[in-house]
Design a protein around this motif. Structure first.
Motif, PDB file in Angstrom:
ATOM      1  N   ALA A   4       0.834  -1.200   0.000  1.00 25.57           N
ATOM      2  CA  ALA A   4       0.000   0.000   0.000  1.00 25.57           C
ATOM      3  C   ALA A   4       0.870   1.253   0.000  1.00 25.57           C
ATOM      4  CB  ALA A   4      -0.899  -0.009   1.234  1.00 25.57           C
ATOM      5  N   VAL A   5       0.399   2.273  -0.715  1.00 28.59           N
ATOM      6  CA  VAL A   5       1.125   3.538  -0.786  1.00 28.59           C
ATOM      7  C   VAL A   5       0.974   4.273   0.545  1.00 28.59           C
ATOM      8  CG1 VAL A   5       1.309   5.757  -1.963  1.00 28.59           C
ATOM      9  CG2 VAL A   5       0.765   3.695  -3.258  1.00 28.59           C
ATOM     10  N   THR A   6       2.079   4.719   1.124  1.00 27.29           N
ATOM     11  CA  THR A   6       2.074   5.435   2.393  1.00 27.29           C
ATOM     12  C   THR A   6       2.733   6.800   2.217  1.00 27.29           C
ATOM     13  OG1 THR A   6       4.196   4.487   3.067  1.00 27.29           O
ATOM     14  CG2 THR A   6       2.199   3.269   3.685  1.00 27.29           C
ATOM     15  N   PRO A   7       2.432   7.758   3.090  1.00 23.30           N
ATOM     16  CA  PRO A   7       3.055   9.095   2.984  1.00 23.30           C
ATOM     17  C   PRO A   7       4.577   9.059   3.006  1.00 23.30           C
ATOM     18  CG  PRO A   7       1.206   9.150   4.504  1.00 23.30           C
ATOM     19  CD  PRO A   7       1.425   7.707   4.146  1.00 23.30           C
ATOM     20  N   TYR A  46       6.489   9.160  -0.381  1.00 22.64           N
ATOM     21  CA  TYR A  46       6.636  10.456  -1.046  1.00 22.64           C
ATOM     22  C   TYR A  46       7.218  11.516  -0.106  1.00 22.64           C
ATOM     23  CZ  TYR A  46       3.609   8.234  -4.466  1.00 22.64           C
ATOM     24  OH  TYR A  46       3.078   7.367  -5.387  1.00 22.64           O
ATOM     25  N   ASN A  47       7.757  11.058   1.040  1.00 23.22           N
ATOM     26  CA  ASN A  47       8.363  11.966   2.025  1.00 23.22           C
ATOM     27  C   ASN A  47       7.396  13.061   2.465  1.00 23.22           C
ATOM     28  OD1 ASN A  47      10.910  10.637   1.987  1.00 23.22           O
ATOM     29  ND2 ASN A  47      11.419  11.710   0.083  1.00 23.22           N
ATOM     30  N   LEU A  48       6.133  12.689   2.646  1.00 21.05           N
ATOM     31  CA  LEU A  48       5.121  13.646   3.087  1.00 21.05           C
ATOM     32  C   LEU A  48       5.103  13.722   4.609  1.00 21.05           C
ATOM     33  CD1 LEU A  48       2.183  12.663   0.702  1.00 21.05           C
ATOM     34  CD2 LEU A  48       3.796  14.551   0.441  1.00 21.05           C
ATOM     35  N   LYS A  49       4.945  14.921   5.131  1.00 23.67           N
ATOM     36  CA  LYS A  49       4.847  15.097   6.572  1.00 23.67           C
ATOM     37  C   LYS A  49       3.420  14.801   7.035  1.00 23.67           C
ATOM     38  CE  LYS A  49       8.546  18.497   7.085  1.00 23.67           C
ATOM     39  NZ  LYS A  49       8.890  19.861   7.578  1.00 23.67           N
TER      40      LYS A  49
END
Length: 234
Positions: free
Chosen positions: A162-165, A168-171
């Motif tokens: 699953a795609v996690t934050p 994408y280096n999202l805070k």
């Protein structure tokens, strides 16, 4: 204390006392053994549970059998169990004897028939475990291992994760567990005090924003930003 010993007959009060003493003793015994004995049924745990169940059941169903022997037997089993856990942690060689090593069932999308035979499980069981993890295609599985406690550990191929934050280096916001401040129409004043929220503020917020009285609230939680989640009786 006559209910501890075997008798020709027991009164209703003696039966009750025997049951209460047995129940309290088992609670104490499980507390001493720790949560591991009830959270996972490995080989040592299963033997323990089986033996204690049989020992305790007999004096509860037969008034001629005293509790003294069952209590002593249970204490001995608990001591042996704790010794077994200690030895299991200290000597890996003994651990390999008592607890079997993990068995590979699926590797890089391919099912290991030898692994299935060694673990003594069928294809249907394996597929059922995959369905529980919402996995429809065996080819998506990078690794599936049969653990010593009878559970299957499943790891998906990285391209199907699953795609996690973090990818994408999202805070993201730090984890915040909402606290219950109203349950079944009653305010938890200790929770309000910890959160530095007054009863007046809570009541006014419920009236102005949610148009509801405290007595009509089934559950109300509050997060770190002082946002309320209100659930009403329906």
């Amino acid at each position: 204390m006559d209910f501890f010993h075997g008798q020709e007959a027991l009164s209703a009060v003696e039966w009750i006392l025997r049951s209460v003493v047995t129940f309290i003793f088992l609670l104490f015994a499980v507390k001493v053994m720790g949560s591991r004995a009830i959270s996972q049924l490995r080989l040592l745990d299963f033997i323990m549970a089986l033996m204690i169940g049989n020992i305790i059941a007999h004096p509860l169903s037969d008034h001629r059998i005293g509790l003294k022997g069952s209590v002593i037997s249970t204490i001995v089993i608990i001591i042996l169990y704790l010794i077994g856990i200690f030895l299991n942690l200290k000597w890996p060689q003994l651990r390999n004897i008592i607890e079997s090593s993990p068995i590979s069932l699926i590797k890089e999308g391919e099912i290991s028939y030898k692994g299935l035979k060694k673990a003594r499980i069928s294809i249907d069981t394996l597929l059922a475990e995959l369905r529980k993890e919402k996995i429809a295609d065996v080819k998506k599985v990078a690794l599936a291992m049969w653990e010593s406690d009878g559970k299957i550990s499943i790891f998906l191929d990285s391209q199907y994760e699953a795609v996690t934050p973090s990818i994408y280096n999202l805070k993201t916001e730090p984890f915040d567990l909402p606290q219950t401040i109203i349950k079944e129409g009653k305010i938890d004043y200790s929770a309000l005090q910890q959160l530095n929220v007054t009863e007046g503020l809570l009541v006014n917020t419920l009236k102005t924003i949610h148009q509801v009285e405290v007595g009509n609230v089934l559950l109300c939680t509050i997060d770190g930003k002082k946002n309320l989640n209100v659930f009403l009786y329906k």
